[in-house]
Design a protein around this motif. Structure first.
Motif, PDB file in Angstrom:
ATOM      1  N   SER A 182       8.774   7.524  -9.405  1.00 26.00           N
ATOM      2  CA  SER A 182       7.571   7.723  -8.598  1.00 26.00           C
ATOM      3  C   SER A 182       7.010   6.390  -8.114  1.00 26.00           C
ATOM      4  CB  SER A 182       6.520   8.479  -9.412  1.00 26.00           C
ATOM      5  OG  SER A 182       5.322   8.574  -8.697  1.00 26.00           O
ATOM      6  N   LEU A 183       6.950   5.418  -9.007  1.00 25.04           N
ATOM      7  CA  LEU A 183       6.453   4.095  -8.624  1.00 25.04           C
ATOM      8  C   LEU A 183       7.381   3.422  -7.614  1.00 25.04           C
ATOM      9  CD1 LEU A 183       5.219   2.782 -12.080  1.00 25.04           C
ATOM     10  CD2 LEU A 183       3.820   3.414 -10.103  1.00 25.04           C
ATOM     11  N   GLU A 184       8.682   3.536  -7.822  1.00 24.62           N
ATOM     12  CA  GLU A 184       9.626   2.948  -6.874  1.00 24.62           C
ATOM     13  C   GLU A 184       9.491   3.586  -5.493  1.00 24.62           C
ATOM     14  OE1 GLU A 184      13.625   3.036  -8.394  1.00 24.62           O
ATOM     15  OE2 GLU A 184      13.045   1.933 -10.198  1.00 24.62           O
ATOM     16  N   ALA A 232      -9.890  -3.574  -6.880  1.00 20.07           N
ATOM     17  CA  ALA A 232     -10.649  -4.781  -6.515  1.00 20.07           C
ATOM     18  C   ALA A 232      -9.989  -5.499  -5.335  1.00 20.07           C
ATOM     19  CB  ALA A 232     -10.763  -5.726  -7.713  1.00 20.07           C
ATOM     20  N   ALA A 233      -8.667  -5.504  -5.285  1.00 22.49           N
ATOM     21  CA  ALA A 233      -7.965  -6.131  -4.161  1.00 22.49           C
ATOM     22  C   ALA A 233      -8.213  -5.356  -2.862  1.00 22.49           C
ATOM     23  CB  ALA A 233      -6.470  -6.223  -4.458  1.00 22.49           C
ATOM     24  N   LYS A 267      -4.350 -13.149   3.358  1.00 23.59           N
ATOM     25  CA  LYS A 267      -4.044 -11.852   2.751  1.00 23.59           C
ATOM     26  C   LYS A 267      -2.623 -11.872   2.209  1.00 23.59           C
ATOM     27  CE  LYS A 267      -7.321  -9.322   5.494  1.00 23.59           C
ATOM     28  NZ  LYS A 267      -7.751  -7.989   5.779  1.00 23.59           N
ATOM     29  N   THR A 268      -2.423 -11.144   1.139  1.00 19.26           N
ATOM     30  CA  THR A 268      -1.120 -11.071   0.492  1.00 19.26           C
ATOM     31  C   THR A 268      -0.449  -9.732   0.770  1.00 19.26           C
ATOM     32  OG1 THR A 268       0.040 -11.328  -1.626  1.00 19.26           O
ATOM     33  CG2 THR A 268      -2.058 -10.205  -1.683  1.00 19.26           C
ATOM     34  N   SER A 269       0.857  -9.698   0.703  1.00 18.46           N
ATOM     35  CA  SER A 269       1.544  -8.429   0.883  1.00 18.46           C
ATOM     36  C   SER A 269       1.403  -7.616  -0.399  1.00 18.46           C
ATOM     37  CB  SER A 269       3.018  -8.630   1.221  1.00 18.46           C
ATOM     38  OG  SER A 269       3.753  -8.951   0.064  1.00 18.46           O
ATOM     39  N   PHE A 270       1.440  -6.318  -0.261  1.00 16.10           N
ATOM     40  CA  PHE A 270       1.278  -5.436  -1.414  1.00 16.10           C
ATOM     41  C   PHE A 270       2.403  -5.659  -2.419  1.00 16.10           C
ATOM     42  CE2 PHE A 270       1.983  -1.315  -3.541  1.00 16.10           C
ATOM     43  CZ  PHE A 270       0.782  -1.253  -4.235  1.00 16.10           C
ATOM     44  N   VAL A 285       2.037  -6.729  -6.385  1.00 13.91           N
ATOM     45  CA  VAL A 285       2.583  -5.950  -7.493  1.00 13.91           C
ATOM     46  C   VAL A 285       3.544  -6.814  -8.326  1.00 13.91           C
ATOM     47  CG1 VAL A 285       4.088  -3.983  -8.069  1.00 13.91           C
ATOM     48  CG2 VAL A 285       2.292  -3.734  -6.362  1.00 13.91           C
ATOM     49  N   ALA A 286       4.334  -7.650  -7.654  1.00 12.35           N
ATOM     50  CA  ALA A 286       5.282  -8.503  -8.375  1.00 12.35           C
ATOM     51  C   ALA A 286       4.574  -9.518  -9.266  1.00 12.35           C
ATOM     52  CB  ALA A 286       6.191  -9.224  -7.385  1.00 12.35           C
ATOM     53  N   SER A 287       3.414  -9.977  -8.824  1.00 15.40           N
ATOM     54  CA  SER A 287       2.688 -10.971  -9.626  1.00 15.40           C
ATOM     55  C   SER A 287       1.868 -10.276 -10.682  1.00 15.40           C
ATOM     56  CB  SER A 287       1.801 -11.839  -8.765  1.00 15.40           C
ATOM     57  OG  SER A 287       0.748 -11.076  -8.200  1.00 15.40           O
TER      58      SER A 287
END
Length: 161
Positions: A43-45, A94-95, A152-155, A159-161
């Motif tokens: 689901s997350l993938e 928050a992001a 702005k950062t990519s989603f 998530v990776a960080s």
């Protein structure tokens, strides 16, 4: 005669569902608890691999009247409730609140689900996200120099960080 369904069959079935919302995931988890971790991972993938927003989705004029309530909807106790509903850490909400994500990198389903959980419109949330990043007032008062606009950062990077 009871037929045993394989893990691959369950995962394949979930992956082709038209609606891969939390309700659908919950139904699969209830029916196939033995595959819970694999279903959640899938689901997350799928959420992360969903097609990013297109230029037509982002062609929304940021109207202050339309976006004024978005920050409130994504703040305080509302943010806790949204994070709980979506099953995300509060840092993700928050992001959204601080407009840290580049809107074109967000999966459609994530924008739709977040807007729904916050009781705001998808277009309203997109218009808000297209505005410059927001620096929390407390941090801007403590800055050594004049605070500038944060990139702005990519989603996926978030998530990776």
């Amino acid at each position: 005669m009871s037929e045993t369904i394989s893990k691959e069959d369950v995962l394949r079935s979930f992956s082709i569902e038209e609606d891969q919302s939390k309700a659908t995931l919950d139904a699969y988890l209830a029916q196939y608890p033995q595959f819970a971790s694999e279903l959640v991972r899938l689901s997350l993938e799928l959420e992360l691999l969903a097609s990013p927003l297109s230029d037509t989705d982002l062609d929304v004029e940021a109207n202050l009247a339309d976006t004024s309530q978005v920050r409130d909807a994504l703040s305080g106790e509302n943010a806790k409730e949204i994070a709980r509903k979506l099953g995300f850490p509060r840092a993700v909400i928050a992001a959204f609140r601080d407009r840290n994500f580049a809107p074109e990198t967000l999966p459609h389903s994530l924008v739709r689900r977040t807007a729904s959980a916050a009781s705001i419109g998808k277009a309203q949330l997109l218009a808000y996200l297209c505005m410059p990043t927001s620096i929390p007032t407390g941090l801007s008062m403590k800055a050594a120099g004049k605070p500038g606009e944060v990139e702005k950062t990519s989603f996926t990077d978030f998530v990776a960080s």
